[in-house]
Design a protein around this motif. Structure first.
Motif, PDB file in Angstrom:
ATOM      1  N   MET A  26       9.788  -4.321   1.933  1.00 38.49           N
ATOM      2  CA  MET A  26      10.675  -4.809   1.320  1.00 38.49           C
ATOM      3  C   MET A  26       9.982  -4.995  -0.208  1.00 38.49           C
ATOM      4  SD  MET A  26      13.664  -5.785   2.560  1.00 38.49           S
ATOM      5  CE  MET A  26      14.181  -6.928   1.371  1.00 38.49           C
ATOM      6  N   VAL A  27       8.775  -5.252  -0.326  1.00 46.71           N
ATOM      7  CA  VAL A  27       7.995  -5.027  -1.782  1.00 46.71           C
ATOM      8  C   VAL A  27       8.071  -3.791  -2.208  1.00 46.71           C
ATOM      9  CG1 VAL A  27       5.519  -5.144  -2.753  1.00 46.71           C
ATOM     10  CG2 VAL A  27       6.419  -6.769  -1.176  1.00 46.71           C
ATOM     11  N   ARG A  28       7.990  -2.643  -1.537  1.00 50.51           N
ATOM     12  CA  ARG A  28       8.186  -1.268  -1.968  1.00 50.51           C
ATOM     13  C   ARG A  28       9.308  -0.845  -2.278  1.00 50.51           C
ATOM     14  NH1 ARG A  28       3.536   2.548   1.159  1.00 50.51           N
ATOM     15  NH2 ARG A  28       1.975   1.166   1.087  1.00 50.51           N
ATOM     16  N   MET A  29      10.308  -1.194  -1.564  1.00 51.59           N
ATOM     17  CA  MET A  29      11.743  -0.963  -1.893  1.00 51.59           C
ATOM     18  C   MET A  29      12.490  -1.750  -2.844  1.00 51.59           C
ATOM     19  SD  MET A  29      13.445   0.105   1.877  1.00 51.59           S
ATOM     20  CE  MET A  29      15.064   0.478   1.144  1.00 51.59           C
ATOM     21  N   PHE A  30      11.977  -2.998  -3.032  1.00 53.22           N
ATOM     22  CA  PHE A  30      12.756  -3.904  -3.994  1.00 53.22           C
ATOM     23  C   PHE A  30      11.953  -4.704  -5.052  1.00 53.22           C
ATOM     24  CE2 PHE A  30      15.148  -3.595   0.290  1.00 53.22           C
ATOM     25  CZ  PHE A  30      16.586  -3.177  -0.295  1.00 53.22           C
ATOM     26  N   GLY A  31      10.700  -4.398  -4.914  1.00 55.07           N
ATOM     27  CA  GLY A  31       9.843  -4.980  -5.971  1.00 55.07           C
ATOM     28  C   GLY A  31       9.845  -6.466  -5.841  1.00 55.07           C
ATOM     29  N   CYS A  32      10.104  -6.968  -4.690  1.00 57.92           N
ATOM     30  CA  CYS A  32       9.927  -8.602  -4.417  1.00 57.92           C
ATOM     31  C   CYS A  32       8.501  -8.839  -3.887  1.00 57.92           C
ATOM     32  CB  CYS A  32      11.080  -8.885  -3.287  1.00 57.92           C
ATOM     33  SG  CYS A  32      11.020  -8.197  -1.815  1.00 57.92           S
ATOM     34  N   GLU A  33       8.442 -10.162  -3.761  1.00 58.28           N
ATOM     35  CA  GLU A  33       7.212 -10.605  -3.234  1.00 58.28           C
ATOM     36  C   GLU A  33       7.459 -10.734  -1.687  1.00 58.28           C
ATOM     37  OE1 GLU A  33       4.569 -12.127  -4.635  1.00 58.28           O
ATOM     38  OE2 GLU A  33       5.013 -11.298  -6.444  1.00 58.28           O
ATOM     39  N   ARG A  34       6.228 -10.818  -0.871  1.00 54.36           N
ATOM     40  CA  ARG A  34       6.272 -10.962   0.558  1.00 54.36           C
ATOM     41  C   ARG A  34       7.169 -12.199   0.900  1.00 54.36           C
ATOM     42  NH1 ARG A  34       1.958  -7.488   2.600  1.00 54.36           N
ATOM     43  NH2 ARG A  34       2.098  -8.620   4.480  1.00 54.36           N
ATOM     44  N   SER A  35       7.598 -12.147   1.892  1.00 56.10           N
ATOM     45  CA  SER A  35       8.514 -13.511   2.357  1.00 56.10           C
ATOM     46  C   SER A  35       7.566 -14.683   2.589  1.00 56.10           C
ATOM     47  CB  SER A  35       8.897 -13.224   3.727  1.00 56.10           C
ATOM     48  OG  SER A  35       9.745 -14.256   4.133  1.00 56.10           O
ATOM     49  N   ARG A  36       8.077 -15.944   2.097  1.00 62.10           N
ATOM     50  CA  ARG A  36       7.329 -17.110   2.249  1.00 62.10           C
ATOM     51  C   ARG A  36       7.773 -17.948   3.225  1.00 62.10           C
ATOM     52  NH1 ARG A  36       3.844 -18.951  -1.993  1.00 62.10           N
ATOM     53  NH2 ARG A  36       3.890 -17.378  -3.720  1.00 62.10           N
ATOM     54  N   ASN A  37       9.091 -17.411   4.037  1.00 58.56           N
ATOM     55  CA  ASN A  37       9.817 -18.158   5.015  1.00 58.56           C
ATOM     56  C   ASN A  37      10.099 -17.156   5.958  1.00 58.56           C
ATOM     57  OD1 ASN A  37      11.671 -19.584   6.290  1.00 58.56           O
ATOM     58  ND2 ASN A  37      12.950 -20.346   4.642  1.00 58.56           N
ATOM     59  N   ALA A  38       9.358 -17.295   7.190  1.00 62.24           N
ATOM     60  CA  ALA A  38       9.736 -16.361   8.292  1.00 62.24           C
ATOM     61  C   ALA A  38       9.592 -17.263   9.715  1.00 62.24           C
ATOM     62  CB  ALA A  38       8.765 -15.279   8.491  1.00 62.24           C
ATOM     63  N   LEU A  85      15.767 -11.989  -3.801  1.00 59.77           N
ATOM     64  CA  LEU A  85      16.130 -10.727  -4.469  1.00 59.77           C
ATOM     65  C   LEU A  85      17.447 -11.216  -5.612  1.00 59.77           C
ATOM     66  CD1 LEU A  85      16.618  -8.400  -1.426  1.00 59.77           C
ATOM     67  CD2 LEU A  85      14.841  -8.357  -3.001  1.00 59.77           C
ATOM     68  N   SER A  86      17.639 -10.414  -6.738  1.00 58.68           N
ATOM     69  CA  SER A  86      18.407 -10.758  -7.418  1.00 58.68           C
ATOM     70  C   SER A  86      19.851 -10.143  -7.115  1.00 58.68           C
ATOM     71  CB  SER A  86      18.207 -10.065  -8.926  1.00 58.68           C
ATOM     72  OG  SER A  86      17.888  -8.775  -8.928  1.00 58.68           O
ATOM     73  N   THR A  87      19.834  -9.209  -6.340  1.00 59.68           N
ATOM     74  CA  THR A  87      21.350  -8.856  -5.682  1.00 59.68           C
ATOM     75  C   THR A  87      21.104  -8.447  -4.260  1.00 59.68           C
ATOM     76  OG1 THR A  87      20.693  -6.491  -6.269  1.00 59.68           O
ATOM     77  CG2 THR A  87      21.854  -7.734  -7.945  1.00 59.68           C
ATOM     78  N   CYS A  88      22.042  -8.526  -3.789  1.00 60.16           N
ATOM     79  CA  CYS A  88      22.215  -8.096  -2.288  1.00 60.16           C
ATOM     80  C   CYS A  88      21.848  -6.773  -1.868  1.00 60.16           C
ATOM     81  CB  CYS A  88      23.576  -8.762  -1.598  1.00 60.16           C
ATOM     82  SG  CYS A  88      23.663  -8.474  -0.041  1.00 60.16           S
ATOM     83  N   PRO A  89      21.119  -6.277  -1.096  1.00 65.10           N
ATOM     84  CA  PRO A  89      20.916  -4.929  -0.873  1.00 65.10           C
ATOM     85  C   PRO A  89      22.424  -4.316  -0.209  1.00 65.10           C
ATOM     86  CG  PRO A  89      19.150  -6.108  -0.038  1.00 65.10           C
ATOM     87  CD  PRO A  89      20.203  -7.065  -0.476  1.00 65.10           C
ATOM     88  N   THR A  90      22.527  -3.169  -0.579  1.00 66.85           N
ATOM     89  CA  THR A  90      23.739  -2.255   0.017  1.00 66.85           C
ATOM     90  C   THR A  90      23.745  -2.139   1.214  1.00 66.85           C
ATOM     91  OG1 THR A  90      23.080  -0.308  -0.343  1.00 66.85           O
ATOM     92  CG2 THR A  90      24.019  -1.285  -2.384  1.00 66.85           C
ATOM     93  N   ALA A  91      24.509  -1.797   2.163  1.00 67.93           N
ATOM     94  CA  ALA A  91      24.403  -1.484   3.464  1.00 67.93           C
ATOM     95  C   ALA A  91      23.627  -0.004   3.638  1.00 67.93           C
ATOM     96  CB  ALA A  91      25.910  -1.137   4.123  1.00 67.93           C
ATOM     97  N   GLY A  92      23.704   0.693   2.652  1.00 66.23           N
ATOM     98  CA  GLY A  92      22.895   1.921   2.799  1.00 66.23           C
ATOM     99  C   GLY A  92      21.390   1.535   2.857  1.00 66.23           C
TER     100      GLY A  92
END
Length: 163
Positions: free
Chosen positions: A28-40, A53-60
């Motif tokens: 997720m960090v590599r694909m979307f530039g987000c932080e690691r999850s804090r909630n799992a 994330l700022s937007t919802c990922p597409t189905a693809g």
């Protein structure tokens, strides 16, 4: 070498799913530039993990996350441990999620050359032991993207590695 004293760990994770959590965080960090999850919430039957994330990922994009995860699993990456003091932390390893009472010596979990982070949880010895990774559902609410996933190990794979 004597193993250093670390903080105690209060739960018994499902090793394949917990190791998959590490891979998923880095993916997720590599694909979307987000932080690691804090909630799992990681369990044998199903696991849930959230990302900001700022937007919802597409189905693809969601399908690509699953494809990349299964490719990493097939690569049979080794899961290794390194004990370091805080002044020996490799560049890029963040400590912002450690509890305030974390020990001076930390255990870093390294999955091949793909991911490294501090963790006291239990893991498989190599990614092949995860089996397969499947996203069962996703949702997106107010900037929080939730992935529900499960790992499935082949029935004939009787590994009991104690890590």
């Amino acid at each position: 070498m004597e193993q250093p004293a670390l903080n105690s760990h209060n739960k018994e994770e499902h090793r394949p799913s917990h190791t998959a959590e590490h891979l998923l965080n880095q993916t997720m960090v590599r694909m979307f530039g987000c932080e690691r999850s804090r909630n799992a919430h990681i369990e044998r039957k199903k696991s849930k993990i959230n990302y900001h994330l700022s937007t919802c990922p597409t189905a693809g994009e969601i399908a690509e996350v699953e494809r990349r995860m299964n490719e990493l699993i097939r690569q049979d990456l080794p899961v290794d441990y390194q004990f370091v003091t805080r002044d020996q932390i490799p560049e890029g390893v963040k400590l912002d999620r450690l509890p305030e009472d974390a020990s001076e010596t930390l255990r870093l979990v390294r999955i091949g050359d793909y991911d490294i982070c501090p963790c006291i949880g239990q893991h498989v010895a190599s990614t092949r032991e995860i089996g397969s990774f499947r996203i069962t559902s996703t949702s997106f609410t107010n900037g929080s993207f939730r992935i529900v996933f499960k790992t499935e190990q082949p029935q004939d794979q009787g590994t009991n590695n104690q890590h």
